[in-house]
Design a protein around this motif. Structure first.
Motif, PDB file in Angstrom:
ATOM      1  N   ALA A 118      14.747  -0.609  -7.882  1.00 32.86           N
ATOM      2  CA  ALA A 118      15.495   0.490  -7.263  1.00 32.86           C
ATOM      3  C   ALA A 118      14.554   1.392  -6.475  1.00 32.86           C
ATOM      4  CB  ALA A 118      16.219   1.283  -8.348  1.00 32.86           C
ATOM      5  N   VAL A 119      13.395   1.663  -7.025  1.00 31.20           N
ATOM      6  CA  VAL A 119      12.412   2.513  -6.365  1.00 31.20           C
ATOM      7  C   VAL A 119      11.903   1.824  -5.108  1.00 31.20           C
ATOM      8  CG1 VAL A 119      10.238   3.756  -6.625  1.00 31.20           C
ATOM      9  CG2 VAL A 119      11.721   3.417  -8.605  1.00 31.20           C
ATOM     10  N   ASN A 120      11.601   0.536  -5.229  1.00 31.63           N
ATOM     11  CA  ASN A 120      11.110  -0.218  -4.071  1.00 31.63           C
ATOM     12  C   ASN A 120      12.108  -0.162  -2.927  1.00 31.63           C
ATOM     13  OD1 ASN A 120       8.849  -0.906  -5.492  1.00 31.63           O
ATOM     14  ND2 ASN A 120       9.518  -2.957  -6.008  1.00 31.63           N
ATOM     15  N   ALA A 121      13.388  -0.289  -3.279  1.00 28.95           N
ATOM     16  CA  ALA A 121      14.439  -0.235  -2.259  1.00 28.95           C
ATOM     17  C   ALA A 121      14.478   1.138  -1.609  1.00 28.95           C
ATOM     18  CB  ALA A 121      15.787  -0.574  -2.902  1.00 28.95           C
ATOM     19  N   ALA A 122      14.327   2.191  -2.415  1.00 30.40           N
ATOM     20  CA  ALA A 122      14.346   3.567  -1.905  1.00 30.40           C
ATOM     21  C   ALA A 122      13.149   3.805  -0.995  1.00 30.40           C
ATOM     22  CB  ALA A 122      14.332   4.548  -3.075  1.00 30.40           C
ATOM     23  N   VAL A 123      11.995   3.348  -1.414  1.00 29.24           N
ATOM     24  CA  VAL A 123      10.775   3.486  -0.618  1.00 29.24           C
ATOM     25  C   VAL A 123      10.918   2.679   0.669  1.00 29.24           C
ATOM     26  CG1 VAL A 123       8.281   3.072  -0.552  1.00 29.24           C
ATOM     27  CG2 VAL A 123       9.350   3.885  -2.655  1.00 29.24           C
ATOM     28  N   GLY A 124      11.605   1.558   0.560  1.00 33.76           N
ATOM     29  CA  GLY A 124      11.860   0.723   1.735  1.00 33.76           C
ATOM     30  C   GLY A 124      12.644   1.479   2.789  1.00 33.76           C
ATOM     31  N   GLN A 125      13.596   2.301   2.330  1.00 36.71           N
ATOM     32  CA  GLN A 125      14.375   3.116   3.261  1.00 36.71           C
ATOM     33  C   GLN A 125      13.486   4.189   3.882  1.00 36.71           C
ATOM     34  OE1 GLN A 125      17.572   2.306   4.132  1.00 36.71           O
ATOM     35  NE2 GLN A 125      16.978   0.537   2.908  1.00 36.71           N
ATOM     36  N   MET A 126      12.576   4.735   3.079  1.00 37.31           N
ATOM     37  CA  MET A 126      11.642   5.748   3.579  1.00 37.31           C
ATOM     38  C   MET A 126      10.753   5.149   4.653  1.00 37.31           C
ATOM     39  SD  MET A 126      10.526   7.449  -0.040  1.00 37.31           S
ATOM     40  CE  MET A 126       9.224   8.400   0.787  1.00 37.31           C
ATOM     41  N   TRP A 127      10.387   3.895   4.427  1.00 42.05           N
ATOM     42  CA  TRP A 127       9.513   3.186   5.356  1.00 42.05           C
ATOM     43  C   TRP A 127      10.156   3.114   6.748  1.00 42.05           C
ATOM     44  CZ3 TRP A 127       4.705   1.497   5.899  1.00 42.05           C
ATOM     45  CH2 TRP A 127       4.445   0.524   6.861  1.00 42.05           C
TER      46      TRP A 127
ATOM     47  N   MET B  54      14.076   7.456 -10.927  1.00 41.12           N
ATOM     48  CA  MET B  54      14.479   6.041 -10.989  1.00 41.12           C
ATOM     49  C   MET B  54      13.727   5.319 -12.110  1.00 41.12           C
ATOM     50  SD  MET B  54      14.870   4.969  -7.008  1.00 41.12           S
ATOM     51  CE  MET B  54      16.245   5.643  -6.045  1.00 41.12           C
ATOM     52  N   LYS B  55      14.424   4.372 -12.725  1.00 38.61           N
ATOM     53  CA  LYS B  55      13.816   3.663 -13.857  1.00 38.61           C
ATOM     54  C   LYS B  55      13.167   2.360 -13.404  1.00 38.61           C
ATOM     55  CE  LYS B  55      17.650   3.805 -16.084  1.00 38.61           C
ATOM     56  NZ  LYS B  55      18.685   3.626 -17.101  1.00 38.61           N
ATOM     57  N   GLY B  56      13.981   1.459 -12.919  1.00 43.19           N
ATOM     58  CA  GLY B  56      13.450   0.158 -12.533  1.00 43.19           C
ATOM     59  C   GLY B  56      12.634   0.214 -11.252  1.00 43.19           C
ATOM     60  N   SER B  57      11.700  -0.663 -11.122  1.00 42.79           N
ATOM     61  CA  SER B  57      10.859  -0.721  -9.935  1.00 42.79           C
ATOM     62  C   SER B  57      11.665  -1.181  -8.727  1.00 42.79           C
ATOM     63  CB  SER B  57       9.695  -1.674 -10.177  1.00 42.79           C
ATOM     64  OG  SER B  57       8.761  -1.597  -9.143  1.00 42.79           O
TER      65      SER B  57
ATOM     66  N   LEU C  46       0.846  -1.187   0.000  1.00 43.63           N
ATOM     67  CA  LEU C  46       0.000   0.000   0.000  1.00 43.63           C
ATOM     68  C   LEU C  46       0.881   1.236   0.000  1.00 43.63           C
ATOM     69  CD1 LEU C  46      -2.549  -1.220   2.674  1.00 43.63           C
ATOM     70  CD2 LEU C  46      -2.783  -1.276   0.195  1.00 43.63           C
ATOM     71  N   PHE C  47       1.919   1.207   0.819  1.00 43.65           N
ATOM     72  CA  PHE C  47       2.860   2.322   0.910  1.00 43.65           C
ATOM     73  C   PHE C  47       3.600   2.492  -0.414  1.00 43.65           C
ATOM     74  CE2 PHE C  47       7.078   4.015   2.196  1.00 43.65           C
ATOM     75  CZ  PHE C  47       6.633   5.236   2.672  1.00 43.65           C
ATOM     76  N   LEU C  48       3.991   1.387  -0.991  1.00 42.93           N
ATOM     77  CA  LEU C  48       4.681   1.401  -2.279  1.00 42.93           C
ATOM     78  C   LEU C  48       3.821   2.075  -3.347  1.00 42.93           C
ATOM     79  CD1 LEU C  48       6.459  -2.035  -2.649  1.00 42.93           C
ATOM     80  CD2 LEU C  48       7.475   0.191  -3.065  1.00 42.93           C
ATOM     81  N   ASN C  49       2.591   1.628  -3.481  1.00 42.19           N
ATOM     82  CA  ASN C  49       1.711   2.133  -4.527  1.00 42.19           C
ATOM     83  C   ASN C  49       1.473   3.639  -4.399  1.00 42.19           C
ATOM     84  OD1 ASN C  49       0.361   0.032  -6.461  1.00 42.19           O
ATOM     85  ND2 ASN C  49       0.669  -1.027  -4.519  1.00 42.19           N
ATOM     86  N   GLU C  50       1.657   4.180  -3.206  1.00 44.25           N
ATOM     87  CA  GLU C  50       1.512   5.617  -3.039  1.00 44.25           C
ATOM     88  C   GLU C  50       2.819   6.350  -3.308  1.00 44.25           C
ATOM     89  OE1 GLU C  50      -1.213   7.063   0.221  1.00 44.25           O
ATOM     90  OE2 GLU C  50      -0.763   5.062   0.918  1.00 44.25           O
ATOM     91  N   GLN C  51       3.899   5.806  -2.776  1.00 40.92           N
ATOM     92  CA  GLN C  51       5.179   6.493  -2.857  1.00 40.92           C
ATOM     93  C   GLN C  51       5.946   6.202  -4.140  1.00 40.92           C
ATOM     94  OE1 GLN C  51       5.989   8.805  -0.725  1.00 40.92           O
ATOM     95  NE2 GLN C  51       4.058   8.414   0.291  1.00 40.92           N
ATOM     96  N   ARG C  52       5.725   5.009  -4.687  1.00 42.03           N
ATOM     97  CA  ARG C  52       6.501   4.606  -5.873  1.00 42.03           C
ATOM     98  C   ARG C  52       6.472   5.618  -7.017  1.00 42.03           C
ATOM     99  NH1 ARG C  52       4.234   1.827  -9.373  1.00 42.03           N
ATOM    100  NH2 ARG C  52       3.005   0.794  -7.790  1.00 42.03           N
ATOM    101  N   PRO C  53       5.278   6.060  -7.471  1.00 43.58           N
ATOM    102  CA  PRO C  53       5.216   7.014  -8.582  1.00 43.58           C
ATOM    103  C   PRO C  53       5.904   8.333  -8.225  1.00 43.58           C
ATOM    104  CG  PRO C  53       3.036   6.100  -8.087  1.00 43.58           C
ATOM    105  CD  PRO C  53       3.926   5.726  -6.969  1.00 43.58           C
ATOM    106  N   LYS C  54       5.723   8.763  -6.972  1.00 42.76           N
ATOM    107  CA  LYS C  54       6.297  10.030  -6.527  1.00 42.76           C
ATOM    108  C   LYS C  54       7.824   9.938  -6.473  1.00 42.76           C
ATOM    109  CE  LYS C  54       6.011  11.305  -2.258  1.00 42.76           C
ATOM    110  NZ  LYS C  54       5.438  11.750  -0.974  1.00 42.76           N
ATOM    111  N   VAL C  55       8.307   8.873  -5.805  1.00 40.98           N
ATOM    112  CA  VAL C  55       9.752   8.683  -5.678  1.00 40.98           C
ATOM    113  C   VAL C  55      10.392   8.480  -7.048  1.00 40.98           C
ATOM    114  CG1 VAL C  55      11.562   7.205  -4.727  1.00 40.98           C
ATOM    115  CG2 VAL C  55       9.516   7.701  -3.379  1.00 40.98           C
ATOM    116  N   ALA C  56       9.712   7.722  -7.876  1.00 41.01           N
ATOM    117  CA  ALA C  56      10.231   7.459  -9.224  1.00 41.01           C
ATOM    118  C   ALA C  56      10.348   8.764 -10.006  1.00 41.01           C
ATOM    119  CB  ALA C  56       9.308   6.485  -9.947  1.00 41.01           C
TER     120      ALA C  56
END
Length: 141
Positions: free
Chosen positions: A84-93, A79-82, A64-74
């Motif tokens: 890398a973004v997922n990892a970045a969002v993971g750090q935000m988490w 970021m291109k690949g998902s 749920l957090f990913l689907n909100e932050q992923r487009p914004k962070v990307a």
DNA sequence: CCACCTTTGAAGGGC
DNA sequence: GCCCTTCAAAGGTGG
């Protein structure tokens, strides 16, 4: 919008505003309609998917957090690949306050309950073992 | 064209 | 019952 009366684990009777709009996967048909293709043109994908829709696992707080932050962070980080973004969002988490995280946990919990109500008796085992996903752990060897 | 890579969480399956 | 494996998303890239 239909109000579904459900009993919370706390014993609280709550009415869940189930929006008919966001169409979840349709309920499994009681009788599997025999697909008699006059012309056997369709490949296996369509038929299998149509007869048995892969009911996906209830997403956890992160999805749920990913689907909100992923487009914004990307967009922000470009970021291109998902992955890398997922990892970045993971750090935000990890930077999120437990209260903020708790908000997603409650949403994830509600979604799981909703999933259970939609598909009583459904097991995640339906999709289990479909992907190989090796997560090859070098520690084993 | 599908699996991989990645994240954490949730859950099944195995022992 | 506990621990590990697998899926959940998702997008470009590689095989």
């Amino acid at each position: 919008m239909v109000l579904v009366s459900v009993i919370d684990p706390s014993g609280q009777l709550s009415y869940w505003p189930v929006a008919v709009e966001p169409a979840p996967p349709p309920p499994p048909p009681p009788t599997a309609a025999p697909p008699l293709p006059t012309t056997s043109r369709k490949r296996k994908h369509e038929d299998e998917a149509a007869s048995q829709p892969h009911i996906k696992k209830p997403r956890n707080a992160f999805m749920l957090f990913l689907n909100e932050q992923r487009p914004k962070v990307a967009a922000e980080k470009g970021m291109k690949g998902s992955a890398a973004v997922n990892a970045a969002v993971g750090q935000m988490w990890n930077s999120l306050s437990k209260e903020e995280q708790a908000r997603y946990y409650e949403e994830a919990e509600a979604e799981r309950l909703l999933h259970t109500m939609l598909y009583p008796g459904w097991s995640t085992a339906a999709n289990y073992g479909k992907k190989r996903k090796r997560t090859e752990r070098t520690d084993a060897m």
